[in-house]
Design an enzyme around this catalytic site. Structure first.
Site, PDB file in Angstrom:
ATOM      1  N   ALA A  29       0.862  -1.191   0.000  1.00  0.00           N
ATOM      2  CA  ALA A  29       0.000   0.000   0.000  1.00  0.00           C
ATOM      3  C   ALA A  29       0.900   1.243   0.000  1.00  0.00           C
ATOM      4  O   ALA A  29       0.790   2.123   0.858  1.00  0.00           O
ATOM      5  CB  ALA A  29      -0.974  -0.008   1.180  1.00  0.00           C
ATOM      6  N   GLU A  32       3.548   8.269  -0.866  1.00  0.00           N
ATOM      7  CA  GLU A  32       4.693   9.187  -1.029  1.00  0.00           C
ATOM      8  C   GLU A  32       5.765   8.994   0.048  1.00  0.00           C
ATOM      9  O   GLU A  32       6.931   9.255  -0.188  1.00  0.00           O
ATOM     10  CB  GLU A  32       4.222  10.652  -0.997  1.00  0.00           C
ATOM     11  CG  GLU A  32       3.527  11.119  -2.254  1.00  0.00           C
ATOM     12  CD  GLU A  32       4.427  11.125  -3.488  1.00  0.00           C
ATOM     13  OE1 GLU A  32       5.650  11.321  -3.351  1.00  0.00           O
ATOM     14  OE2 GLU A  32       3.900  10.919  -4.593  1.00  0.00           O
ATOM     15  N   HIS A  34       6.762   6.131   1.312  1.00  0.00           N
ATOM     16  CA  HIS A  34       7.638   5.052   0.843  1.00  0.00           C
ATOM     17  C   HIS A  34       8.511   5.546  -0.325  1.00  0.00           C
ATOM     18  O   HIS A  34       9.686   5.190  -0.426  1.00  0.00           O
ATOM     19  CB  HIS A  34       6.807   3.853   0.364  1.00  0.00           C
ATOM     20  CG  HIS A  34       5.991   3.209   1.430  1.00  0.00           C
ATOM     21  ND1 HIS A  34       4.623   3.319   1.496  1.00  0.00           N
ATOM     22  CD2 HIS A  34       6.357   2.435   2.494  1.00  0.00           C
ATOM     23  CE1 HIS A  34       4.169   2.644   2.531  1.00  0.00           C
ATOM     24  NE2 HIS A  34       5.204   2.108   3.170  1.00  0.00           N
TER      25      HIS A  34
END
Ligand code: PAF
Length: 273
Positions: A29, A32, A34
């Site tokens: 999921a 930004e 990550h």
């Protein structure tokens, strides 16, 4: 981008890479937050590996494992567009067998704050991160500062178990209105999304108080609690960077942490001062 699901195959593949490897473990999921970890890893390493593994052992009975957002195809696209070299995409059976060896979080630091309301959660986190680090054997591994307790415990594990990896903390990414990005934000309804802003507002207030010279932890925490009041508050704490309680904010060595429940969603956030 190469996608590998078997840990042994990934180990074999990465053995041939002689330059630096940056690693970002995730539960999918991707958002930004990550992407900012991936960007940082790309700046600092020749090869970037991301793992997507919804780790069952860090969820307690009755928690949101079954409804945790799953966006496999979108996640693969994000990784590919962001320039990830290798995506590790294992299944639980690739990572766990019967009668498992596992790690125990420290009895104090692992059972305060989030560990107090989720006892055993950090055993699962440390065990899976240890497995992932052993599989990837990266030069550097990237973790968001938003999960400050997780970051603290992983850094402690690496130090105490003499592991050969640099843990790189990365700043929290926020929406324009201040909400810290989290995969769990997807659970928030429209009104809950507005209520959730009380978390970042309370942290902004704490930072403003410190800028005005108010350093007393009790005073800051009680002002923050006033803003958070309608929500279920798990904790509001002011700690040093080793996670010891502080009576006064020490600029350059403090973390102010909040965890609340909005509706049925746990939200945590913090600010490093
Ligand atoms: O922060 C997360 O997404 C998870 O706790 C981690 C570090 C990927 C371990 O499952």
């Amino acid at each position: 981008m190469k996608i590998i699901s078997c840990p042994h195959e990934l180990k074999e593949y990465l053995k041939n890479i002689k330059n630096s490897i940056g690693f970002i473990p995730t539960m999918g999921a991707l958002h930004e937050g990550h992407i900012s970890l991936i960007k940082k890893a790309k700046e600092q390493n020749e090869t970037v590996v991301v793992s997507i593994f919804l780790n069952p052992t860090q969820f307690l009975k009755g928690e949101d494992l079954d409804k945790y957002p799953k966006k496999d195809e979108a996640d693969k696209k994000i990784c590919s567009i962001s320039g990830v070299d290798v995506l590790f995409f294992p299944q639980p059976s690739d990572m766990y067998g019967a009668d498992e060896v596992s790690l125990l979080a420290p009895k104090v630091r692992g059972y305060v704050l989030e560990g107090q309301s989720r006892p055993g959660h950090f055993n699962g986190v440390l065990t899976v991160v240890m497995k992932l680090l052993n599989i990837v054997n990266p030069t550097r591994a990237y973790f968001g500062k938003k999960d400050a307790q997780q970051l603290n415990l992983i850094s402690l594990m690496v130090k105490q178990l003499f592991m050969d990896v640099e843990i790189v903390p990365v700043d929290t990414v926020r929406e324009k209105d201040g909400l810290a990005l989290s995969s769990r934000n997807a659970y928030l309804g429209k009104e809950e999304r507005v209520e959730a802003l009380k978390v970042s507002s309370s942290l902004r207030l704490s930072s403003a108080m410190v800028s005005r010279g108010v350093l007393d932890a009790k005073e800051i925490k009680s002002a923050m609690r006033e803003i958070l009041a309608p929500l279920e508050i798990f904790y509001v704490e002011i700690l040093d960077r080793d996670f010891n309680q502080l009576e006064r904010v020490e600029i350059g060595n403090s973390v102010i942490l909040v965890e609340v429940k909005v509706g049925t969603t746990r939200l945590l956030d913090n600010i490093w001062l």
